[in-house]
Design an enzyme around this catalytic site. Structure first.
Site, short mmCIF file in Angstrom:
data_model
loop_
_atom_site.label_atom_id
_atom_site.label_comp_id
_atom_site.label_asym_id
_atom_site.label_seq_id
_atom_site.Cartn_x
_atom_site.Cartn_y
_atom_site.Cartn_z
N ASP A 71 0.83 -1.21 0.00
CA ASP A 71 0.00 0.00 0.00
C ASP A 71 0.86 1.26 0.00
OD1 ASP A 71 -2.30 -1.47 0.04
OD2 ASP A 71 -2.68 -1.22 2.18
N TYR A 80 3.61 -8.65 8.82
CA TYR A 80 3.28 -7.23 8.99
C TYR A 80 3.18 -6.91 10.48
CZ TYR A 80 1.65 -7.54 4.13
OH TYR A 80 1.55 -7.75 2.78
N ASP A 83 -8.71 2.38 6.09
CA ASP A 83 -7.52 2.89 6.77
C ASP A 83 -7.76 4.33 7.21
OD1 ASP A 83 -7.28 4.45 4.51
OD2 ASP A 83 -5.42 3.55 3.81
N ARG A 95 -5.77 -4.25 6.02
CA ARG A 95 -6.81 -3.26 6.31
C ARG A 95 -8.17 -3.95 6.46
NH1 ARG A 95 -6.92 1.09 2.09
NH2 ARG A 95 -4.67 0.80 1.99
#
Length: 333
Positions: A38, A66, A80, A179
């Site tokens: 992203d 992550y 987000d 997300r």
């Protein structure tokens, strides 16, 4: 110039921006990445250079790691912090035990509906392009695997309320949207939520400690004048040999005659295999769907240990046949 770079993408750049930057810095047109990150996120982006771009399809299924933060009390149209608020709830409470239960539910194989702000295509257009036009289209759920989902640090609060955040680590398969995971966690707890922070910490065998910043790459390019002397990059530790990216596959070292047959695109009987090689770090692949992407694929070397490319075995081992799948040009070996 052929090889792999592990780069640290800064927030604010798209993955394509990073690819363009590498092209400019190294003077190499053939540059690609093994998985989009992203624009607002930071973290590892694996870059393939030159003939290594031919290996991207065999590297894309590596597991990803992550560190993310979920914000409870507000959800957005982009899932987000950069999106417009679509739901907000200021009065709620759930417990640590409720949160642990939610984290447990989302481990293993789960289904996700990809967000509109994703690079997936609908009738030839990227979903994020349609989202920018204010359009929403139906997306089918996709199965992904979450191997690990754990809170970070001293996270217990007793009760959770509006504006509280949870920092967590997740290890997952290709195609997992963090997300969306943040939003789904909130939905399970019956609370609006969104992702407020994301950094990719791992891609397959590589972690943040292995990553190079664009500034460091630029310094190397200046020092070695790579734009005019590309071969100098092979002397730098930052450039990873192409075959390292496919070491999750088993391998075969061919005899001189077997290698010649393979180079000319012919099938090679297993009797021409001088040595079979075991796969390395197979568990880092986290294959989550298409076994044909690994299955009976094999990396192939000649009798001087030069990497020839990717082949496929039939019947496996002795008595089998090796067929070329994607061979590298002779100048890159």
């Amino acid at each position: 110039m052929d090889g792999i770079l592990v780069l640290l993408k800064p927030p604010g750049m798209t993955s394509h921006d990073v690819v363009d930057a590498v092209r400019r810095l190294l003077g190499e047109r053939r540059v690609g990445h093994t998985g989009t990150l992203d624009p607002g996120a930071a973290g590892i982006l694996v870059i393939c250079i030159g003939n290594a771009t031919r290996l991207i399809p065999f590297m894309e299924d590596c597991i990803k790691g992550y560190r993310a933060e979920v914000w409870f009390g507000r959800s957005t149209d982009t899932q987000d912090a950069g999106g417009e608020t679509v739901a907000e709830l200021r009065e709620f409470a759930f417990t640590d035990e409720d949160l642990l239960a939610a984290l447990t539910v989302f481990q293993g194989e789960v289904e996700q509906i990809p967000p509109m702000v994703s690079a997936l295509k609908h009738e030839g257009q990227r979903l994020y392009t349609l989202a920018r036009q204010g359009k929403t289209v139906e997306r089918k759920p996709r199965k992904v695997k979450i191997f690990q989902l754990e809170p970070v640090g001293s996270w217990r609060r007793g009760e959770w309320h509006y504006g509280d955040t949870l920092l967590f680590d997740v290890v997952c398969s290709k195609g997992t949207y963090i997300r969306t995971l943040c939003q789904d966690l909130g939905e399970y707890l019956q609370v609006p939520s969104h992702m407020s922070f994301l950094v990719r910490t791992r891609v397959g065998r590589w972690s943040l400690q292995d990553a190079l910043t664009l500034e460091e790459l630029a310094a190397a390019a200046d020092e070695f004048d790579l734009k005019t002397e590309a071969s100098s990059l092979s002397n730098l530790s930052v450039l990873i040999p192409m075959d390292v990216g496919v070491e999750h596959l088993p391998g075969a070292v061919l005899s001189k005659r077997g290698a010649e047959r393979m180079r000319h695109g012919s099938s090679v009987p297993a009797e021409y295999v001088e040595k079979w090689l075991e796969p390395t770090d197979f568990e880092l692949m986290g294959v989550a769907g298409d076994p044909s992407l690994t299955g009976d694929l094999i990396r192939i070397y000649d009798n001087q240990d030069r990497f020839l490319g990717i082949g496929r075995t039939s019947r496996g081992g002795a008595g089998g046949i090796l067929r070329p799948v994607r061979l590298l040009p002779a100048e890159s070996r």
